[in-house]
Structure formats: C-alpha cells, structure tokens
Design an enzyme around this catalytic site. Sequence first.
Site, short mmCIF file in Angstrom:
data_model
loop_
_atom_site.label_atom_id
_atom_site.label_comp_id
_atom_site.label_asym_id
_atom_site.label_seq_id
_atom_site.Cartn_x
_atom_site.Cartn_y
_atom_site.Cartn_z
N ASN A 29 0.51 -1.23 0.17
CA ASN A 29 -0.54 0.44 0.08
C ASN A 29 0.90 1.13 -0.03
OD1 ASN A 29 -2.13 1.74 0.45
ND2 ASN A 29 -2.70 1.53 2.55
N LYS A 73 0.65 4.18 -0.23
CA LYS A 73 -0.23 5.21 0.14
C LYS A 73 -0.43 6.17 -0.22
CE LYS A 73 0.50 4.03 5.02
NZ LYS A 73 -0.25 4.07 6.29
N HIS A 124 -9.43 1.01 4.82
CA HIS A 124 -7.93 0.97 5.54
C HIS A 124 -8.09 2.38 6.27
CE1 HIS A 124 -3.86 2.82 6.14
NE2 HIS A 124 -3.63 1.04 5.39
N GLU A 156 -6.79 4.71 7.91
CA GLU A 156 -6.38 6.31 7.10
C GLU A 156 -7.70 6.93 7.28
OE1 GLU A 156 -2.86 5.50 5.44
OE2 GLU A 156 -1.91 4.63 7.17
N GLU A 178 -5.64 -5.26 9.53
CA GLU A 178 -4.95 -4.24 10.37
C GLU A 178 -5.43 -3.53 11.98
OE1 GLU A 178 -2.68 -3.01 6.70
OE2 GLU A 178 -4.31 -1.91 7.26
N GLY A 229 2.56 2.19 10.89
CA GLY A 229 3.30 3.59 10.51
C GLY A 229 3.96 3.28 11.69
N SER A 271 3.21 -2.49 9.97
CA SER A 271 4.86 -2.31 10.61
C SER A 271 5.30 -3.42 10.04
CB SER A 271 4.39 -1.72 11.68
OG SER A 271 4.71 -0.65 12.23
C1 PEP Z 1 -0.73 -0.35 5.61
O1 PEP Z 1 -0.65 1.48 5.24
O2 PEP Z 1 -1.66 -0.70 5.50
C2 PEP Z 1 0.36 -0.62 6.97
C3 PEP Z 1 0.51 -1.62 7.24
O3 PEP Z 1 1.69 0.11 6.72
P1 PEP Z 1 2.70 -0.07 8.05
O4 PEP Z 1 2.85 -1.09 7.16
O5 PEP Z 1 3.33 1.53 6.92
O6 PEP Z 1 2.54 0.20 9.25
#
Ligand code: PEP
Length: 255
Positions: free
Chosen positions: A13, A15, A98, A100, A170, A176, A216
């Site tokens: 992803n 972003k 997501h 975000e 998630e 992040g 992460s």
């Molecule tokens: C994501 O954006 O779905 C995500 C898991 O980000 P990150 O791996 O940076 O935590």
Amino acid sequence: MNKAKRQAVIAGNWKMNKTRPEAKALIEELKPLVKDAGCGVVICVPYTNLEAALEATKGSNIKVGAENCHWAKSGAFTGEISADMLAEMGVEYVVIGHSERRQYFGETDQTVNQRVRAALDAGLKVILCVGELLEQREQGITEEICGMQTKVALGGVSKEELSRIIIAYEPVWAIGTGKTATADQADEVNGFIRSVVAKLYGDDAAQALTVQYGGSMNAKNAEELLGKEHVDGGLIGGASLKAEDFSVIVKAASK
Ligand code: PEP
C-alpha cells in the site's frame, strides 16, 4: 483446507507516495526481485500512478490495485473515482476501509460496505481492512470491533463474491508506528475473523479465505508473522516503498 492450500498474498500500500517517474523506477527495481514469488504480489498505488503501474507490470507477476474507490457508478462526486473506472483501466484490486480512510476521511462501516459492493459489482478484487484502535484493544473489545467491521462490510456479499475478497487485519495502533502486533496476536485475531466468516458463509469458504496481517510488517518480522496458521500474507505500507525490503517479505510468504 489449511494454510498450505490458501493463497498467500503480499500487497503493498503505497499510500500518498511516489510521482510517476518514481513509481516506474520502483516497479522496475521490484520486478526481477519478485519474479519467482510463490505467493501473490500486488502493489496498490495512488490513482495518478495506476496507468504507469499497469504499463510497467505488463507481462510480470505483479498485479496492480488502487487504494480506494467510490460506491456510485458515476455522478456528482467531485474528486472521486468509481470502481468501473478502475476496472476499465485493467486494475485488478482495490483496498477498501483502510484505517487512514476511516480516521481522516469519515469512512464508516456502512460506506465501507457500499464501496465493497461497488467494487465487486465492477469485477474487482477487494482488500478489505479491519482493525481496532489501541484503546479498543485495551478495553478488551478487539474481537467485537473486528467482528462488527467484518460483518457490516460483507453485508449483501454473496458466497461466490467472497472468493474475490481478501481481509487484512490491521490493528490501527500498529500502522505506520513501528509497533507490530506479536505473531500470536495477529494469528489470534486473524483466526477470529476467519471464524466470523465461517458463521456467515460456512467452513469451506472461511478456510479458503486469504486473511492478511498489516501493521509495520517489515523484512525483519515478516517470517515470524507469516509462519502463523491464520496469517496468509500481508498488507505492507512503509516497507513496500523499498524494493529490497518488499521482496524479502514476498520471499518469506513464498516459503
Ligand atoms: C498499511 O498502510 O496498510 C500499513 C500496514 O502500513 P505500515 O506497514 O507502514 O504500518
């Protein structure tokens, strides 16, 4: 069916990152590194990079996804992109729900459901994100939250359509932040989500479902997370922007 028979999928992803030249360069770097992958490889990129990504991945094993889509087929929704527009371009996947989007753009379980149904109607495959906030985990309501998000998002989705859905667990506190859920925590919630799907669609459908972990995940912790029974791949943010790191995760999922 068990883990070995499910398809592991590693999806990046990106972003709001990468201009078109940067996107092309990253894909060119990534292609040789993942060409022998034993799992699905997807990159979900900003709308402005979709055409370039489709062109650059032609003939490779990398599939292209968008990061969101609107629920209406067309109309007065300034700034939005419909699922039909994505499908017409040749985009195969779309990320929906997501955290975000939920956190910054007013996404609710109901609008997630509308978007999921629009994406499926357009023939797209969906990476559906669910996950609890830190305070919800601390209150001990992770399962209630993930169960509800999953059930509402899948409202009106048929068993046949479920085969085009991947669920990404998630935990919001891990996205992040550099804080990863432990492999056991990820396995436990992923297994719980599978049990929710089993109640809705039956055991066979639930056992066939790809349930990713995201939050992460990186080149160092991927192997342990992906070794768990219910972790069938990952949705990768930060580490998907580095070809080498992303390819290490792909290799870990290919074992
Ligand atoms: C994501 O954006 O779905 C995500 C898991 O980000 P990150 O791996 O940076 O935590």
